[in-house]
Write an enzyme that holds these catalytic residues in place. Structure first.
Site, PDB file in Angstrom:
ATOM      1  N   LYS A   1       0.811  -1.220   0.000  1.00 40.15           N
ATOM      2  CA  LYS A   1       0.000   0.000   0.000  1.00 40.15           C
ATOM      3  C   LYS A   1       0.845   1.270   0.000  1.00 40.15           C
ATOM      4  CE  LYS A   1      -2.376  -1.287   3.658  1.00 40.15           C
ATOM      5  NZ  LYS A   1      -2.015  -2.723   3.763  1.00 40.15           N
ATOM      6  N   THR A   2       1.826   1.327   0.895  1.00 40.10           N
ATOM      7  CA  THR A   2       2.617   2.555   1.022  1.00 40.10           C
ATOM      8  C   THR A   2       3.429   2.818  -0.236  1.00 40.10           C
ATOM      9  OG1 THR A   2       2.731   2.393   3.431  1.00 40.10           O
ATOM     10  CG2 THR A   2       4.431   3.708   2.351  1.00 40.10           C
TER      11      THR A   2
ATOM     12  N   GLU B   1      -4.013   5.594   1.602  1.00 41.95           N
ATOM     13  CA  GLU B   1      -3.981   4.157   1.820  1.00 41.95           C
ATOM     14  C   GLU B   1      -5.288   3.728   2.489  1.00 41.95           C
ATOM     15  OE1 GLU B   1      -0.444   2.576   3.639  1.00 41.95           O
ATOM     16  OE2 GLU B   1       0.760   4.193   2.811  1.00 41.95           O
TER      17      GLU B   1
END
Length: 459
Positions: free
Chosen positions: A122-123, A166
């Protein structure tokens, strides 16, 4: 649910304001004219940054911090009902929201809210998307789950066109979001202290996808097993990326440079081919990049700009981050704390020049360590030498009869050299005595294991 009126700023108090997402929301509300304050357990670089921006931070969570001037309190998922501030908020009948509920309300203020979800990546993917939108001069508002050097932190406050964040599945937080475009990078077992099993997790991602409006879009990993269970009943547009031509986007002609960073030809339906070169290592980053490219195409970003932005992206803090070297030993730090992430990171390290690969791993939570004990052992066995620290308990208090010694025995049973030390000081002493010129050392985990590498670099 309490609704914040963004046209009439009020006093919002964040319980756990030093968290990476909470701090970003605090910044965003402060910029919008809200009076913002909050608490955290101890000072950090994040809380110091908030204080420098005029936000009041209390250290130590006490009932006395909750005053009648507070109009709304926001809680992280880690806050339990026995927390003194939680109790005080409810005793005073102060309206409250979870972090996810607040984020969902914030998203509704933007024309195109984008939520990046998935068990892993995600990051990095959010950061790649951020770089692309910045290169395209779209003035996006960004909420990244890590420190992105190009925006000087984890939050960038821009215009009202694009909001990128996110979307974490833990405690079903992302089900409170209001995305216009959603990304699902992968779906695997994790957070089994909350979810029952993989079927329960898949159901949550299906519900997340169902939040998208008819004119919205889902970008999803086409390699996810039984994909139609997630996408079959969606009214929105669905775009897939994956390993082969069954997906709308897939890679071919993959090559690697001397540090393991890949170049690949992106293929798509209709025969279109484009070449991309990344400056972050590992096959997993090809998947992250494909998701970001698919999103850029949906937003009609010029392909040359997308390629340039991805080539310029050098990673986010704690994602295969080069920290320096001591006595010829290369030090890398990585946030990996799930077996799949560990495997991806150590495989990426295999393409990086080194003699021996050392992995200093700090397991994250007792429940995760117990649930994936054998998987952790197999993933860590990709390193030549493994050193374990104590388990980072995070939100947990029950050890569940599990410890790093348990994991050490599992790794040794696979024929790998593995050591355990109860303190960082002992770990650092051992590494100084045993690492040699040409070795690579990766500190790995979601806790504070990065301090070991930083301390070694001071010697």
């Amino acid at each position: 649910m309490y609704q914040i009126d963004f046209s009439h700023p009020c006093h919002v108090y964040f319980v756990g304001i030093g968290g990476i997402s909470m701090s970003g929301l605090a910044e965003l509300l402060a910029d919008a004219g809200f009076r913002v304050s909050g608490s955290d357990r101890s000072p950090s670089a994040v809380t110091e940054m908030l204080e420098a921006r005029g936000i009041r931070v209390y250290y130590g969570q006490r009932a006395g911090n909750i005053t009648d001037s507070i109009d709304c309190a926001v809680f992280t998922a880690a806050i339990q009902p026995d927390n003194p501030e939680y109790i005080a908020v409810h005793e005073k009948s102060i309206p409250s929201l979870t972090r996810g509920q607040l984020l969902g309300q914030v998203m509704k203020n933007y024309r195109i809210p984008i939520a990046v979800s998935g068990t892993h990546g995600k990051t990095t993917t959010t950061s790649m998307v951020s770089e692309i939108l910045l290169a395209a001069d779209t003035d996006p508002t960004l909420a990244v789950g890590g420190m992105l050097k190009d925006i000087g932190g984890n939050m960038r406050i821009g215009g009202r066109e694009y909001f990128v964040t996110e979307a974490c599945e833990y405690t079903n937080t992302f089900l409170d979001f209001a995305p216009g475009i959603g990304l699902i990078l992968n779906i695997e077992e994790d957070h089994l202290d909350f979810f029952h099993d993989l079927a329960d997790i898949r159901n949550s991602f299906h519900r997340f996808a169902g939040l998208l409006p008819e004119d919205g879009c889902l970008i999803i990993n086409g390699d996810i097993e039984n994909l139609t269970e997630i996408t079959g009943d969606l009214a929105c547009r669905v775009i897939s990326f994956g390993s082969g031509p069954d997906s709308d986007y897939y890679p071919a002609h993959i090559s690697y440079d001397e540090t393991g960073c890949p170049s690949f030809t992106l293929c798509g339906r209709g025969g279109r081919e484009r070449r991309f070169t990344l400056q972050v290592p590992g096959d997993h980053n090809i998947y992250n990049a494909m998701a970001a490219i698919a999103l850029a195409d949906v937003l009609s970003v010029d392909s040359a700009l997308t390629a340039k932005a991805l080539h310029a992206y050098r990673g986010t803090d704690r994602r295969f981050e080069y920290k320096g070297s001591f006595e010829g030993v290369t030090v890398i730090d990585d946030y990996a704390h799930h077996p799949t992430e560990i495997k991806a990171t150590l495989k990426a390290a295999g393409n990086y020049p080194h003699k021996r690969l050392w992995c200093v791993f700090q397991p994250h939570t007792f429940s995760r360590t117990k649930a994936f004990l054998k998987e952790f052992a197999r993933a860590l066995a990709l390193a030549d030498r493994i050193v374990l620290t104590d388990i980072y308990a995070a939100r947990e208090t029950d050890c569940l009869g599990i410890s790093s010694e348990t994991l050490r025995h599992e790794i040794q049973a696979l024929g790998r050299e593995c050591h355990y030390f109860a303190s960082f000081e002992e770990t650092e002493k051992f590494l100084l005595e045993n690492c040699i010129n040409g070795d690579m050392l990766i500190t790995m985990g979601a806790g504070d294991v990065y301090k070991i590498g930083e301390n070694l670099l001071k010697n």
